[in-house]
Design a protein around this motif. Structure first.
Motif, PDB file in Angstrom:
ATOM      1  N   LEU A   1     -14.100  22.097  48.934  1.00 24.80           N
ATOM      2  CA  LEU A   1     -15.235  21.450  48.304  1.00 24.80           C
ATOM      3  C   LEU A   1     -15.080  19.942  48.450  1.00 24.80           C
ATOM      4  O   LEU A   1     -14.033  19.392  48.117  1.00 24.80           O
ATOM      5  CB  LEU A   1     -15.314  21.830  46.827  1.00 24.80           C
ATOM      6  N   VAL A   3     -16.618  16.476  47.086  1.00 25.54           N
ATOM      7  CA  VAL A   3     -17.463  15.864  46.070  1.00 25.54           C
ATOM      8  C   VAL A   3     -17.727  14.436  46.541  1.00 25.54           C
ATOM      9  O   VAL A   3     -16.804  13.631  46.653  1.00 25.54           O
ATOM     10  CB  VAL A   3     -16.785  15.859  44.682  1.00 25.54           C
ATOM     11  N   ASP A   5     -19.682  11.187  45.590  1.00 27.41           N
ATOM     12  CA  ASP A   5     -20.386  10.501  44.507  1.00 27.41           C
ATOM     13  C   ASP A   5     -20.953   9.190  45.034  1.00 27.41           C
ATOM     14  O   ASP A   5     -20.200   8.256  45.299  1.00 27.41           O
ATOM     15  CB  ASP A   5     -19.418  10.266  43.347  1.00 27.41           C
ATOM     16  N   LYS A  27     -21.271  21.379  55.820  1.00 23.96           N
ATOM     17  CA  LYS A  27     -22.020  22.480  55.210  1.00 23.96           C
ATOM     18  C   LYS A  27     -22.146  23.641  56.192  1.00 23.96           C
ATOM     19  O   LYS A  27     -21.890  24.791  55.843  1.00 23.96           O
ATOM     20  CB  LYS A  27     -23.399  21.972  54.777  1.00 23.96           C
ATOM     21  N   GLY A  32     -18.121  23.507  51.041  1.00 21.91           N
ATOM     22  CA  GLY A  32     -19.029  23.180  49.949  1.00 21.91           C
ATOM     23  C   GLY A  32     -19.131  21.668  49.816  1.00 21.91           C
ATOM     24  O   GLY A  32     -18.119  20.966  49.854  1.00 21.91           O
ATOM     25  N   LEU A  34     -20.836  18.767  47.348  1.00 19.07           N
ATOM     26  CA  LEU A  34     -21.554  18.376  46.142  1.00 19.07           C
ATOM     27  C   LEU A  34     -21.880  16.897  46.303  1.00 19.07           C
ATOM     28  O   LEU A  34     -20.993  16.058  46.255  1.00 19.07           O
ATOM     29  CB  LEU A  34     -20.697  18.608  44.895  1.00 19.07           C
ATOM     30  N   ILE A  36     -23.613  13.710  44.866  1.00 19.22           N
ATOM     31  CA  ILE A  36     -24.134  13.092  43.645  1.00 19.22           C
ATOM     32  C   ILE A  36     -24.809  11.806  44.083  1.00 19.22           C
ATOM     33  O   ILE A  36     -24.149  10.913  44.633  1.00 19.22           O
ATOM     34  CB  ILE A  36     -22.991  12.802  42.647  1.00 19.22           C
ATOM     35  N   ALA A  47     -29.224  19.129  51.168  1.00 14.47           N
ATOM     36  CA  ALA A  47     -29.021  20.109  50.095  1.00 14.47           C
ATOM     37  C   ALA A  47     -29.871  21.362  50.256  1.00 14.47           C
ATOM     38  O   ALA A  47     -31.003  21.301  50.728  1.00 14.47           O
ATOM     39  CB  ALA A  47     -29.335  19.467  48.751  1.00 14.47           C
TER      40      ALA A  47
END
Length: 145
Positions: A1, A3, A5, A27, A32, A34, A36, A47
């Motif tokens: 994953l 992340v 930000d 992807k 994964g 994420l 932000i 997304a």
């Protein structure tokens, strides 16, 4: 994953595109991601689903495809307002602002700005409920409402 930000503010257009392409590739490779971001265009670029926050609460999780046309497939009034405020959608602004810390009402955080608020919204906070592939925090969509 991964992340990420706010990975794109301050980047030039070419670097933003390269960065988003890296996320798309991750992807496609099954990683994964994420993301932000306040950049709705960046989110829509990569997304599958988009979570909309308001005053610290997830108020809607919509599918990417819901952010098209006139936004008729978006459920929460804040998500619709956010979509309509995009320059490509007429830049229709909603009066007011998100409550500051200490101003968040006991009930629904969007209560003071919502055109479809119920009396119970003032003192009772709705739970995040599932509607198929979507999620919404709004009493209007509860069973029997």
């Amino acid at each position: 994953l991964v992340v990420a930000d706010e990975p794109t503010p301050g980047l030039d257009e070419k670097t933003v595109k390269e960065t988003l392409n890296h996320f798309k590739q991750m992807k496609e490779d099954g990683v994964g991601v994420l993301l932000i971001t306040h950049d709705i265009h960046a989110a829509l670029e990569i997304a599958d689903r988009i979570g909309i926050f308001y005053s610290g609460y997830v108020i809607e999780i919509a599918e990417n495809k819901d952010f098209s046309g006139n936004g008729e497939n978006l459920l929460h009034p804040y998500t619709k307002s956010l979509y309509n405020a995009l320059p490509a959608n007429g830049f229709e602004l909603t009066k007011g602002h998100q409550p500051l810390h200490g101003e968040i009402p006991e009930g629904c955080p969007y209560y003071n700005r919502c055109e479809m608020a119920f009396d119970r919204c003032k003192n009772e906070r709705p739970q995040l409920i599932s509607l198929g592939n979507k999620k919404i925090r709004c009493f209007k969509y509860e069973e029997g409402a």
